[in-house]
Design a protein around this motif. Structure first.
Motif, PDB file in Angstrom:
ATOM      1  N   ARG A 203       0.573 -13.095  15.509  1.00 26.78           N
ATOM      2  CA  ARG A 203       0.876 -11.717  15.973  1.00 26.78           C
ATOM      3  C   ARG A 203       0.604 -11.205  17.365  1.00 26.78           C
ATOM      4  O   ARG A 203       0.345 -10.267  17.755  1.00 26.78           O
ATOM      5  CB  ARG A 203      -0.299 -10.721  15.060  1.00 26.78           C
ATOM      6  N   TRP A 204       0.935 -12.152  18.164  1.00 25.34           N
ATOM      7  CA  TRP A 204       0.876 -11.968  19.469  1.00 25.34           C
ATOM      8  C   TRP A 204       2.303 -11.417  20.014  1.00 25.34           C
ATOM      9  O   TRP A 204       2.250 -11.193  21.093  1.00 25.34           O
ATOM     10  CB  TRP A 204       0.459 -13.273  20.377  1.00 25.34           C
ATOM     11  N   GLN A 205       3.163 -11.598  19.269  1.00 20.86           N
ATOM     12  CA  GLN A 205       4.420 -10.943  19.590  1.00 20.86           C
ATOM     13  C   GLN A 205       4.466  -9.451  19.341  1.00 20.86           C
ATOM     14  O   GLN A 205       3.546  -8.853  18.419  1.00 20.86           O
ATOM     15  CB  GLN A 205       5.592 -11.593  18.912  1.00 20.86           C
ATOM     16  N   PHE A 206       5.393  -8.726  19.764  1.00 16.92           N
ATOM     17  CA  PHE A 206       5.696  -7.024  19.335  1.00 16.92           C
ATOM     18  C   PHE A 206       6.115  -7.311  18.203  1.00 16.92           C
ATOM     19  O   PHE A 206       7.446  -7.015  18.128  1.00 16.92           O
ATOM     20  CB  PHE A 206       6.515  -6.370  20.617  1.00 16.92           C
ATOM     21  N   THR A 207       5.262  -7.323  17.197  1.00 12.96           N
ATOM     22  CA  THR A 207       5.877  -7.469  15.788  1.00 12.96           C
ATOM     23  C   THR A 207       5.520  -6.265  15.014  1.00 12.96           C
ATOM     24  O   THR A 207       4.181  -5.640  15.002  1.00 12.96           O
ATOM     25  CB  THR A 207       5.212  -8.603  14.782  1.00 12.96           C
ATOM     26  N   GLY A 208       6.344  -5.504  14.202  1.00  7.62           N
ATOM     27  CA  GLY A 208       6.218  -4.288  13.606  1.00  7.62           C
ATOM     28  C   GLY A 208       6.754  -4.457  12.087  1.00  7.62           C
ATOM     29  O   GLY A 208       7.203  -5.282  11.704  1.00  7.62           O
ATOM     30  N   LEU A 209       7.141  -3.447  11.721  1.00 11.83           N
ATOM     31  CA  LEU A 209       7.654  -3.359  10.279  1.00 11.83           C
ATOM     32  C   LEU A 209       8.387  -2.050  10.230  1.00 11.83           C
ATOM     33  O   LEU A 209       8.090  -0.836  10.766  1.00 11.83           O
ATOM     34  CB  LEU A 209       6.845  -3.746   9.312  1.00 11.83           C
ATOM     35  N   ARG A 210       9.523  -2.232   9.158  1.00 10.03           N
ATOM     36  CA  ARG A 210      10.329  -0.991   8.647  1.00 10.03           C
ATOM     37  C   ARG A 210      10.467  -0.998   7.173  1.00 10.03           C
ATOM     38  O   ARG A 210      10.609  -2.315   6.805  1.00 10.03           O
ATOM     39  CB  ARG A 210      11.663  -1.201   9.239  1.00 10.03           C
ATOM     40  N   LEU A 211      10.023  -0.233   6.599  1.00  8.80           N
ATOM     41  CA  LEU A 211       9.719  -0.379   5.069  1.00  8.80           C
ATOM     42  C   LEU A 211      11.131  -0.338   4.336  1.00  8.80           C
ATOM     43  O   LEU A 211      12.349   0.210   4.775  1.00  8.80           O
ATOM     44  CB  LEU A 211       9.119   1.072   4.517  1.00  8.80           C
ATOM     45  N   ALA A 212      11.199  -0.711   3.275  1.00 11.29           N
ATOM     46  CA  ALA A 212      12.460  -1.024   2.155  1.00 11.29           C
ATOM     47  C   ALA A 212      12.067  -0.643   0.828  1.00 11.29           C
ATOM     48  O   ALA A 212      10.868  -0.764   0.654  1.00 11.29           O
ATOM     49  CB  ALA A 212      13.145  -2.237   2.192  1.00 11.29           C
ATOM     50  N   LYS A 213      12.814  -0.206   0.033  1.00 17.69           N
ATOM     51  CA  LYS A 213      12.637   0.011  -1.448  1.00 17.69           C
ATOM     52  C   LYS A 213      13.736   0.132  -2.250  1.00 17.69           C
ATOM     53  O   LYS A 213      15.036   0.032  -1.767  1.00 17.69           O
ATOM     54  CB  LYS A 213      11.909   1.342  -1.705  1.00 17.69           C
ATOM     55  N   ASP A 214      13.575  -0.356  -3.456  1.00 20.36           N
ATOM     56  CA  ASP A 214      14.885  -0.540  -4.515  1.00 20.36           C
ATOM     57  C   ASP A 214      15.297   0.932  -4.755  1.00 20.36           C
ATOM     58  O   ASP A 214      14.633   1.886  -4.899  1.00 20.36           O
ATOM     59  CB  ASP A 214      14.152  -1.032  -5.615  1.00 20.36           C
ATOM     60  N   LEU A 215      16.581   0.745  -5.265  1.00 22.23           N
ATOM     61  CA  LEU A 215      17.329   2.030  -5.505  1.00 22.23           C
ATOM     62  C   LEU A 215      17.529   1.697  -6.987  1.00 22.23           C
ATOM     63  O   LEU A 215      18.022   0.861  -7.479  1.00 22.23           O
ATOM     64  CB  LEU A 215      18.529   2.256  -4.775  1.00 22.23           C
TER      65      LEU A 215
ATOM     66  N   TRP B  54       0.803  -1.266   0.025  1.00 23.86           N
ATOM     67  CA  TRP B  54       0.024   0.096  -0.061  1.00 23.86           C
ATOM     68  C   TRP B  54       0.979   1.388   0.040  1.00 23.86           C
ATOM     69  O   TRP B  54       0.550   2.176  -0.675  1.00 23.86           O
ATOM     70  CB  TRP B  54      -0.705   0.060   1.234  1.00 23.86           C
ATOM     71  N   ALA B  55       2.048   1.053   0.733  1.00 26.49           N
ATOM     72  CA  ALA B  55       2.734   2.151   1.027  1.00 26.49           C
ATOM     73  C   ALA B  55       3.722   2.530  -0.487  1.00 26.49           C
ATOM     74  O   ALA B  55       4.663   3.328  -0.405  1.00 26.49           O
ATOM     75  CB  ALA B  55       3.603   2.261   2.089  1.00 26.49           C
ATOM     76  N   GLY B  56       3.712   1.485  -1.379  1.00 26.30           N
ATOM     77  CA  GLY B  56       4.498   1.744  -2.488  1.00 26.30           C
ATOM     78  C   GLY B  56       6.027   1.322  -2.256  1.00 26.30           C
ATOM     79  O   GLY B  56       6.896   1.731  -3.046  1.00 26.30           O
ATOM     80  N   CYS B  57       6.113   0.683  -1.216  1.00 28.27           N
ATOM     81  CA  CYS B  57       7.312  -0.029  -0.780  1.00 28.27           C
ATOM     82  C   CYS B  57       7.340  -1.770  -0.867  1.00 28.27           C
ATOM     83  O   CYS B  57       6.446  -2.112  -1.362  1.00 28.27           O
ATOM     84  CB  CYS B  57       7.861   0.470   0.661  1.00 28.27           C
ATOM     85  N   ARG B  58       8.200  -2.060  -0.048  1.00 29.00           N
ATOM     86  CA  ARG B  58       8.296  -3.391   0.251  1.00 29.00           C
ATOM     87  C   ARG B  58       9.077  -3.890   1.560  1.00 29.00           C
ATOM     88  O   ARG B  58       9.648  -2.706   2.017  1.00 29.00           O
ATOM     89  CB  ARG B  58       8.966  -4.191  -0.922  1.00 29.00           C
ATOM     90  N   LEU B  59       8.938  -4.924   1.914  1.00 24.73           N
ATOM     91  CA  LEU B  59       9.925  -5.343   3.195  1.00 24.73           C
ATOM     92  C   LEU B  59      11.062  -5.543   2.897  1.00 24.73           C
ATOM     93  O   LEU B  59      11.450  -6.239   1.814  1.00 24.73           O
ATOM     94  CB  LEU B  59       8.982  -6.635   3.782  1.00 24.73           C
ATOM     95  N   PRO B  60      12.189  -5.413   3.777  1.00 22.27           N
ATOM     96  CA  PRO B  60      13.425  -5.765   3.378  1.00 22.27           C
ATOM     97  C   PRO B  60      13.665  -7.255   3.369  1.00 22.27           C
ATOM     98  O   PRO B  60      12.850  -7.923   3.922  1.00 22.27           O
ATOM     99  CB  PRO B  60      14.212  -5.079   4.526  1.00 22.27           C
ATOM    100  N   THR B  61      14.879  -7.758   2.682  1.00 23.86           N
ATOM    101  CA  THR B  61      15.105  -9.385   2.793  1.00 23.86           C
ATOM    102  C   THR B  61      15.784  -9.085   4.520  1.00 23.86           C
ATOM    103  O   THR B  61      16.543  -8.183   4.837  1.00 23.86           O
ATOM    104  CB  THR B  61      16.112  -9.759   1.979  1.00 23.86           C
ATOM    105  N   GLU B  62      16.131 -10.196   4.972  1.00 23.64           N
ATOM    106  CA  GLU B  62      17.028 -10.258   6.119  1.00 23.64           C
ATOM    107  C   GLU B  62      18.437  -9.841   6.097  1.00 23.64           C
ATOM    108  O   GLU B  62      18.914  -9.459   6.878  1.00 23.64           O
ATOM    109  CB  GLU B  62      16.932 -11.860   6.906  1.00 23.64           C
ATOM    110  N   PHE B  63      18.952  -9.973   4.894  1.00 28.61           N
ATOM    111  CA  PHE B  63      20.280  -9.686   4.709  1.00 28.61           C
ATOM    112  C   PHE B  63      20.458  -8.109   4.329  1.00 28.61           C
ATOM    113  O   PHE B  63      21.315  -7.508   4.847  1.00 28.61           O
ATOM    114  CB  PHE B  63      20.744 -10.406   3.596  1.00 28.61           C
ATOM    115  N   GLU B  64      19.458  -7.530   3.711  1.00 20.00           N
ATOM    116  CA  GLU B  64      19.311  -6.099   3.854  1.00 20.00           C
ATOM    117  C   GLU B  64      19.505  -5.528   5.104  1.00 20.00           C
ATOM    118  O   GLU B  64      20.045  -4.478   5.489  1.00 20.00           O
ATOM    119  CB  GLU B  64      18.321  -5.697   2.852  1.00 20.00           C
ATOM    120  N   TRP B  65      18.489  -6.055   5.880  1.00 16.74           N
ATOM    121  CA  TRP B  65      18.522  -5.434   7.395  1.00 16.74           C
ATOM    122  C   TRP B  65      19.734  -5.550   8.072  1.00 16.74           C
ATOM    123  O   TRP B  65      20.083  -4.675   8.588  1.00 16.74           O
ATOM    124  CB  TRP B  65      17.205  -6.310   7.998  1.00 16.74           C
ATOM    125  N   GLU B  66      20.141  -6.664   7.930  1.00 12.54           N
ATOM    126  CA  GLU B  66      21.528  -7.112   8.730  1.00 12.54           C
ATOM    127  C   GLU B  66      22.787  -6.111   8.327  1.00 12.54           C
ATOM    128  O   GLU B  66      23.559  -5.781   9.092  1.00 12.54           O
ATOM    129  CB  GLU B  66      21.931  -8.619   8.706  1.00 12.54           C
TER     130      GLU B  66
END
Lengths: 416, 416, 416, 416
Positions: free
Chosen positions: D404-416, D293-305
């Motif tokens: 979803r009973w953990q404290f789960t959230g999100l941080r957006l990513a996008k391609d460059l 919806w935000a025009g982004c995507r989720l990061p991969t775990e390696f991008e995050w790391e």
């Protein structure tokens, strides 16, 4: 294809002739259907048309031919496994819900089996000792004729295209007599007591004590059911049995089965609903809630039977001229306004239980009725889909309180 | 009826000719089936044959004819509701499990629809802009050809009579080459990068880093699977993923689907199992447990692709002469022992996820692949039921880890 | 902690004294339990101990205090939502299975509420018009005393450690009289007809017609049940009702609830089973199958009542001295061998249905019994967990045919 | 009772001291709860508080004391059956959903067991060879500290009274830095590569190829989630993965777990929602739909790391001063705006799969991580309920996509 016109014969005809007439009607009922129509199964409670044709044939082959003709060889040794319904004494069988997977054998193969069995039956009609079992077989096949009609209606209903089983329009309902049949109470004799065939669950005949009561001369109509809906019947917990209310909430029930806005699904497809026709396709829970809403109650099965006997006597109870009046077809001749048979099976408040001194028959046919005597309720009368001559004043039909794919309706009662 | 012999054409043929060849193969595959066979649905994952024939036609009618021929009128306005599979952008549709209730329309009506659509397509083959969409339609119909074969196999399997779809015996398996393909690791380029059609999920092409590994030159066989069973594979919790072990216990799994003692259910009915044939009809859980038991592992989808590319190059990856080699039929010609295609889809340990910079197409066809990218695993290669010329080195098939009604097998990998 | 010794009073004691005795017994029964024991709920049919203590208090507060004391303020306005059981007329309430999530309020808070309500009740004992409602409240709280005992037994049974509720050993069963009570048949008067409290479902009193029959003077014992098992009772489809057989197969039933090898789970933990004790914790399906195996049948509820009246008369039916004889405890005094009360509730073959002219009471308390009149069967007598003085000859207990966490047993009947 | 203030120690402290600090924190977290609170289980995914206290103790007793102290005798021989979680190699165990039936043993007995085990551990701290296993035990107990907090939150949420776990108000969220962290792509080294403890699933360290991308410097907030809802996010099929959309429809999902109108359920009961706080308690399906919806995507775990390493280096990744900042409590000190740890676990689009050359440890502890590598997704970072010092840049948390009973959230990513 037009509606099948049943060729039928009353109980006085020779047994062989009646056998062939019943067998022919089964095939006539299936005739309008394609191989695909005849194969599908819409729910565990229902069976495919083709399966009905085969299962009744299995009954004849097993209990008449195999057990009584020493040289008889099974038409196909693997078919009993798939066409036995619930007879534990006859061994393992296919899971009920897998009946809809039987694209094979084909309808042609089953029809061939039917002809083979019909022919093989010939010598048995001479055997006096087999008459009761043959009568049972006939009644059994007639029950499956009704199930065939209600099961295929349910299957076609699943199709968003709303297909018709045959051509023709639904007739308008005949006018019903108003008023109430009064009964003064006292000892009544109930259960099968005349000559002629009856299922084991209709006996032994015995006496019951009745309190004074009245039974409505007519069935509740679609118009009255609409009033119940408009008055919030499906939203009023206080009208319902506890199990019924749970069922309404869980299933989202808000009208009889097959209703959609002003229309009703029938064997000739979607039709405008006739407000004067008896309401059908309701559950026991709905019938009970309606009766409460109407300030009445459901009759007991013995109250119903006492009125039916007072009016008609056992032998004439189900007018043999009334025909197989499948819901969408004009009755071939008018039924007496006083008749308690036809149109819809009528809920009673009686649980389906054994009569005093009831004993199931020995052997596999003893599984016919007795083992179902828990959790179900008794319905009396007959419906538009019941073959002519099949029912009688002592006849006990039975279903679970939530089921409603049969032509089920109600007739009110009240205390005097 | 004998096995259908597919008339097919490779990618170089004119588009119209290829269209008609694909359309003809679909009907040829359905030809051995009766109306009843073609109507039944054995589980929610599977669809009736008749539904496949109609659904692919809906695809052409909707995305090609309706969207690109201004004067085109739908053959039947109510059919999209029942033959749309999962395209939310195309509106509401019938519940998936109700596909087995569609005794109407008849096969004849659907075949008539097919002919109507085929004819109407003619002007569109001239439209250069529509080539990608037509290619998608062809690939889509080929996917449903494979599903048609696996779905009807599952449906016929439900029948205790073990019916055959066509006549003929299962051939013995061709010998497989022994040995391992070694890869030194390093950067590999994966994903669709040549000209020619590919699904959106095969791109964008990109680079991945591989560690040194080996991939088995052959598929695991029935004989090896028997050893796994004899060694207690299905009783050893330590071999299994946690979800897999729960599945084994819950479902009582103790062998591949379609196995019964020494036999295996096939399109020609129950057959003695060939120990040298590749094992098929296993779940991801089983494939993973077997690999652990064998002291190996499953390859990643990129390891698999790197080997496939090294050997065959993209264009030739799926031997166009290899034919539609439905499990029970002799392959029309030998496949190279080095081939990674044919016989069975091969599990990878890769989850089905989008490639970097993947973007689904706009509109309803964007629902084709992208929205399924959770919870599934990637399979590579092709199976005996995959139409010739359909697969390629970058092809990504995907299923849930418990599913096994496809021709799924495995090829072992290990680290170097 | 030892078994609680109930201080109780017979019906002749002043109402206030009886009220306080009943209230005290409820708390005494809960006394051996920890806060955690009192909180857990093992299945939807059962409720936590703490919930029972609160729910009965809600009943007093709602129907007595709130409705009849103009200035009464609810102890906590949010508690009715969680402690209303099933009274639709009292509004929405917590889902039944969520009762086990109520770690709050604490037991101490509930006990405080109980004391508050007990105190507030004082002026109402003077109100002649409220006597029936107070009697209902007492009977209601006694029913929950029995449920408290059976529910906590089921909850503790879930614990692999087999914890005991209190200390002490199970006594040996008292010897039961052999023989049969014969009844000549004819018109019997049944239903509540004496003075004193009864539930609405016990009336109106009315006449029924009985056939000649015999009722066993004793309950079926564990020893006899063992013989049934050894004889293959649980493997013989022919002994079972159809629904019962399906239940046996589906649930893997092979013995009464709480049996494990030669032991039985009780309120004092796992104990060696006493072969002479009446069998308990069986379903209706099991009782019916056993009776069939024994060549007998279950009695109707009216047969049972006719024998009970012949022997004891209504007032004395449930020996007020018999005590609250929780399963593991020695009865404080011997019961007459002729007694039909105590040890175990006894299945009848009667469905739980309204008596002729039955009308539920107006208002919420009308939901007490009437709305449960479908799908359940009647049990008569009383069990070792029934509070002394609670039952009587006309008392109708009722459960679904598969339920067996109550102290349910059977007494055979046969036709004469 | 106020929120527990954790006494904790960083990795440099002596092992015995760290052991006792971790053990003490577990008990401090449970301290505000009653015996009943600590006993209930709200769903199969969650466990009772008391069970957590016992299970971690079972881990020490089994893998440290029993396996390494020759004379050690089990505190109670029957407890392993009920406190083993999922270790198949350690034998049968209680069904997961029955953990909520364990009213016994009591909290006091479990605390006594804890003390016994703590004491018995003393000699093992001298054993150099056991350091890795003791480190594993510490990390294991810390994981259960977080589960304890999220499980009890879910249990208390079931109570219509909305009980608080401890007193105090929710603090306002700290301001988050805006902007994006850019990464140029290329080869990155990922996985655990420093000294110090890590779970086996964090290795082996290896290289991956990244495309250029950006990662948001901040977590998505409640305010943004409200915009998603207002914009019809939960009604727009096109935003959702297919499995996610089916889940939304089936479960009636329309907001994050614990949301009700403008409020949110927390450990201090129902509180007004802070629009600036990071959104928590969302499923992977919701996170993915939001990113679309935000025009982004989720990061991969390696991008995050890669971003996490670029900023902090492995050792300092999870600020040891950041504390156990349970959702309702003010953080004891500000976290760096650049921190990727704290507040909420962050969904990645990576499936939870083994790294190249991953091998589970031998023996029962080998079941710790590897067998869960199917069907789950990786989350990175740490949440407000994660014990200080527990996480790191290579840490891989994992859950099923619907949980979803953990404290789960999100941080957006996008391609460059």
């Amino acid at each position: 294809m037009p509606r099948p016109v049943p060729v039928s014969l009353n109980e006085g005809a020779p047994l062989a002739a009646r056998f062939h007439a019943v067998r022919a009607l089964t095939e006539a009922l299936a005739a309008p259907l394609s191989e695909a129509d005849a194969t599908i199964q819409s729910m565990e409670d229902a069976s495919p048309t083709k399966w009905h044709l085969a299962h009744v044939t299995w009954f004849w082959e097993t209990f008449l031919l195999r057990d009584n003709l020493p040289d008889y060889r099974l038409f196909n040794e693997r078919w009993p496994f798939i066409f036995n319904s619930y007879y534990e004494a006859e061994g393992e069988r296919i899971a009920r819900f897998s009946r809809g997977m039987l694209s094979r054998p084909t309808m042609a193969e089953i029809v061939e089996w039917r002809a083979h069995v019909d022919q093989a039956m010939t010598p048995l009609f001479e055997r006096e000792d087999l008459v009761p079992l043959i009568e049972l077989g006939l009644a059994h096949e007639q029950q499956h004729q009704e199930l065939l009609l209600t099961d295929i209606k349910h299957a076609l209903f699943q199709n968003p295209l709303g297909p018709a089983m045959w051509d023709g329009a639904s007739p308008r309902a005949a006018a019903q007599a108003d008023g109430w049949y009064a009964h003064p109470g006292g000892v009544a004799r109930v259960g099968h007591q005349a000559s002629g065939f009856a299922f084991d669950n209709e006996g032994p005949a015995h006496r019951v004590l009745l309190e004074p009561f009245e039974l409505s001369a007519r069935l509740v109509t679609n118009r009255e059911w609409d009033e119940f809906i408009v008055d919030g019947g499906y939203q009023s917990a206080g009208l319902w049995l506890s199990d019924g209310w749970a069922w309404v909430k869980r299933e989202g029930i808000c009208a009889p089965l097959y209703w959609h806005e002003g229309d009703q699904f029938t064997h000739v497809g979607w039709q405008a609903r006739d407000p004067d026709a008896p309401v059908t396709h309701i559950s026991y829970f709905e019938a009970d809630a309606f009766a409460t809403w109407a300030g009445c109650r459901l009759p007991t099965e013995f109250e119903w039977e006492a009125i039916a006997r007072g009016q008609e006597g056992e032998a004439a109870a189900h007018d043999p001229a009334a025909g197989n009046q499948i819901d969408t077809a004009a009755p071939p001749m008018p039924r007496g306004s006083a008749g308690l048979f036809g149109d819809a099976w009528q809920y009673t408040r009686s649980a389906y239980l054994p009569y005093p001194r009831f004993k199931p028959a020995a052997g596999a046919v003893g599984e016919y009725n007795g083992k179902f005597m828990s959790g179900q309720v008794v319905l009396r009368g007959a419906s538009c889909a019941t073959p002519r001559g099949h029912s009688r004043a002592s006849y006990r039909n039975f279903f679970y309180p939530h089921q409603r794919w049969q032509f089920t309706g109600l007739r009110l009662a009240k205390d005097l």
